[in-house]
Design an enzyme around this catalytic site. Structure first.
Site, short mmCIF file in Angstrom:
data_model
loop_
_atom_site.label_atom_id
_atom_site.label_comp_id
_atom_site.label_asym_id
_atom_site.label_seq_id
_atom_site.Cartn_x
_atom_site.Cartn_y
_atom_site.Cartn_z
N GLY A 153 -23.34 -41.01 -21.32
CA GLY A 153 -22.72 -40.34 -20.16
C GLY A 153 -22.56 -38.86 -20.40
N GLY A 163 -21.44 -36.08 -17.72
CA GLY A 163 -20.16 -36.16 -17.02
C GLY A 163 -19.24 -35.02 -17.43
NE ARG A 164 -14.50 -35.13 -13.74
CZ ARG A 164 -14.94 -35.68 -12.61
NH1 ARG A 164 -15.48 -34.91 -11.69
NH2 ARG A 164 -14.83 -36.97 -12.38
N GLY A 220 -13.34 -43.77 -24.57
CA GLY A 220 -12.27 -43.07 -23.84
C GLY A 220 -12.19 -43.51 -22.39
CB THR A 243 -9.03 -44.79 -18.15
OG1 THR A 243 -9.55 -44.01 -17.06
CG2 THR A 243 -8.68 -43.88 -19.30
CG ASN A 256 -4.52 -38.50 -23.55
OD1 ASN A 256 -4.82 -37.70 -24.43
ND2 ASN A 256 -4.16 -38.13 -22.34
CG HIS A 279 -5.07 -37.33 -14.06
ND1 HIS A 279 -3.97 -38.12 -14.31
CD2 HIS A 279 -5.65 -37.07 -15.26
CE1 HIS A 279 -3.90 -38.34 -15.62
NE2 HIS A 279 -4.88 -37.71 -16.22
CE LYS A 304 -7.00 -41.02 -14.28
NZ LYS A 304 -8.14 -41.39 -15.14
CB THR A 346 -2.61 -41.10 -20.29
OG1 THR A 346 -3.92 -40.78 -20.74
CG2 THR A 346 -1.58 -40.45 -21.19
P1 NAD Z 1 -17.47 -38.34 -14.82
O1 NAD Z 1 -17.70 -39.19 -13.60
O2 NAD Z 1 -17.55 -36.86 -14.70
O3 NAD Z 1 -18.48 -38.79 -15.99
C1 NAD Z 1 -18.90 -40.10 -16.23
C2 NAD Z 1 -20.39 -40.01 -16.62
O4 NAD Z 1 -20.83 -41.29 -17.07
C3 NAD Z 1 -21.27 -39.63 -15.41
O5 NAD Z 1 -22.10 -38.54 -15.77
C4 NAD Z 1 -22.07 -40.90 -15.15
O6 NAD Z 1 -23.36 -40.65 -14.64
C5 NAD Z 1 -22.14 -41.47 -16.56
N1 NAD Z 1 -22.51 -42.90 -16.58
C6 NAD Z 1 -22.07 -43.90 -15.77
N2 NAD Z 1 -22.69 -45.06 -16.08
C7 NAD Z 1 -23.53 -44.78 -17.11
C8 NAD Z 1 -24.46 -45.56 -17.88
N3 NAD Z 1 -24.63 -46.86 -17.65
N4 NAD Z 1 -25.15 -44.95 -18.87
C9 NAD Z 1 -24.99 -43.63 -19.13
N5 NAD Z 1 -24.14 -42.83 -18.41
C10 NAD Z 1 -23.42 -43.41 -17.43
O7 NAD Z 1 -16.04 -38.80 -15.35
P2 NAD Z 1 -15.11 -38.08 -16.45
O8 NAD Z 1 -14.07 -37.25 -15.78
O9 NAD Z 1 -15.97 -37.45 -17.51
O10 NAD Z 1 -14.35 -39.35 -17.05
C11 NAD Z 1 -15.06 -40.44 -17.63
C12 NAD Z 1 -14.06 -41.48 -18.11
O11 NAD Z 1 -13.28 -40.95 -19.19
C13 NAD Z 1 -13.04 -41.92 -17.04
O12 NAD Z 1 -12.76 -43.29 -17.21
C14 NAD Z 1 -11.82 -41.07 -17.37
O13 NAD Z 1 -10.61 -41.62 -16.91
C15 NAD Z 1 -11.89 -41.09 -18.87
N6 NAD Z 1 -11.15 -40.02 -19.57
C16 NAD Z 1 -10.53 -40.40 -20.71
C17 NAD Z 1 -9.88 -39.45 -21.49
C18 NAD Z 1 -9.29 -39.88 -22.81
O14 NAD Z 1 -8.77 -39.04 -23.56
N7 NAD Z 1 -9.37 -41.19 -23.15
C19 NAD Z 1 -9.84 -38.12 -21.08
C20 NAD Z 1 -10.49 -37.75 -19.90
C21 NAD Z 1 -11.17 -38.72 -19.15
#
Ligand code: NAD
Length: 265
Positions: free
Chosen positions: A7, A10-11, A97, A99, A123, A154, A158, A165
């Site tokens: 992924g 993604g962000r 990570g 959620t 988190n 958030h 989201k 968290t």
């Molecule tokens: P996002 O939508 O920007 O990124 C997710 C990425 O995963 C996308 O680019 C998507 O195309 C990719 N993806 C989806 N299915 C896939 C697959 N089968 N193979 C490869 N790539 C795939 O979301 P985000 O803001 O980056 O957040 C992602 C996750 O992380 C969310 O669940 C968010 O809540 C979580 N998060 C956790 C923490 C932490 O500290 N644990 C912090 C921030 C975000």
């Protein structure tokens, strides 16, 4: 240590690519995206606004697991379950990570962790994990005439609520009170709900703008209120914490670990 990012466009994926490139002793094994994603075949360095690194974004996670010592996954629950199976098959470390995982999803993650070390945390920031430890302690000290309410905010993109968290903070508070969270939680309120139940742990969710992540745990009693707050201003803290978790888990026996294990809290 070779670290792969699933992924990666993604962000969080982009932050993770940057964090691996910036960490001494780590090399970027590669990155994947879902089939059809615009980022496929682009150079990973260019994708995150840096110099070319000569590694293209690919669609095959199996090949990435083979080339990596650890893989970091901040994607979505269905993708994470697939990656957990690959981690179990290959014996590679997995840092999750993602959620919004259901109890059934979490059970599958636990099954995969029988075969390899998995670090799973809602988190990865040090500050939030400290907040979790403080919340557990405060809940153990303050009796249930202190009402616990957890408020989170958030960004507008989201997709799950309350945040992982916030639920983790709820679990920490429940642990401090020696109760099960799902027996006392109130995840939202709407309409004529009646008075608050004693011992309840309430949640309130706000969404808007570009807020990276704010969490407050309140202990409200007659005559006073204690509030513990954490505010994240950059996703870089989560990425740094996830890379630290990957390095910590290298060589650890199979098991499902949390960020509190990594930090020794
Ligand atoms: P996002 O939508 O920007 O990124 C997710 C990425 O995963 C996308 O680019 C998507 O195309 C990719 N993806 C989806 N299915 C896939 C697959 N089968 N193979 C490869 N790539 C795939 O979301 P985000 O803001 O980056 O957040 C992602 C996750 O992380 C969310 O669940 C968010 O809540 C979580 N998060 C956790 C923490 C932490 O500290 N644990 C912090 C921030 C975000």
């Amino acid at each position: 240590m070779r670290i792969g990012i699933v992924g990666c466009a993604g962000r969080m994926g982009k932050m993770l690519v940057g964090a691996v490139l910036d960490t001494e002793g780590c090399t970027l094994a590669g990155g994947t995206e879902r089939l059809g994603a615009d980022a496929l075949d682009r150079d990973l360095g260019e994708l995150v606004g840096r110099d070319r690194v000569g590694v293209p974004v690919e669609a095959d996670p199996k090949a990435l697991f083979q080339r990596s010592d650890a893989v970091i996954d901040f994607t979505a629950p269905a993708a994470t379950l697939l990656h957990a199976e690959l981690a179990a098959q290959s014996g590679r470390v997995l840092v999750v990570g993602t959620t919004g995982m259901s109890p059934e999803d979490e059970a599958k993650l636990r099954q995969a962790a029988v075969h390899t070390a998995i670090v799973y945390a809602p988190n990865f920031s040090i500050g939030v994990n400290l907040l979790m430890a403080l919340t557990e302690r405060a809940a153990a000290i303050l009796a249930d005439d202190y009402d616990i309410e957890i408020v989170e905010m958030h960004h507008r993109h989201k997709v799950d609520a309350p945040s992982g968290t916030a639920l983790g903070l709820g679990r920490a508070a429940a642990l401090g009170r020696a109760v099960a969270l799902d027996g006392v939680w109130c995840k939202s309120r709407d309409g004529h709900t009646g008075a608050r139940t004693k011992g309840e742990i309430g949640f309130a969710t706000l969404r808007g703008g570009d807020v990276v992540g704010d969490h407050t745990v309140m202990f409200a009693a007659e005559g006073e209120r204690v509030e513990l707050t954490h505010k994240a201003s950059s996703r870089a803290v989560f990425a740094k914490g996830a890379v630290r978790a990957a390095r910590w888990a290298a060589g650890k026996p199979p098991g499902l670990y949390t960020m509190r294990d990594v930090l020794g809290l």
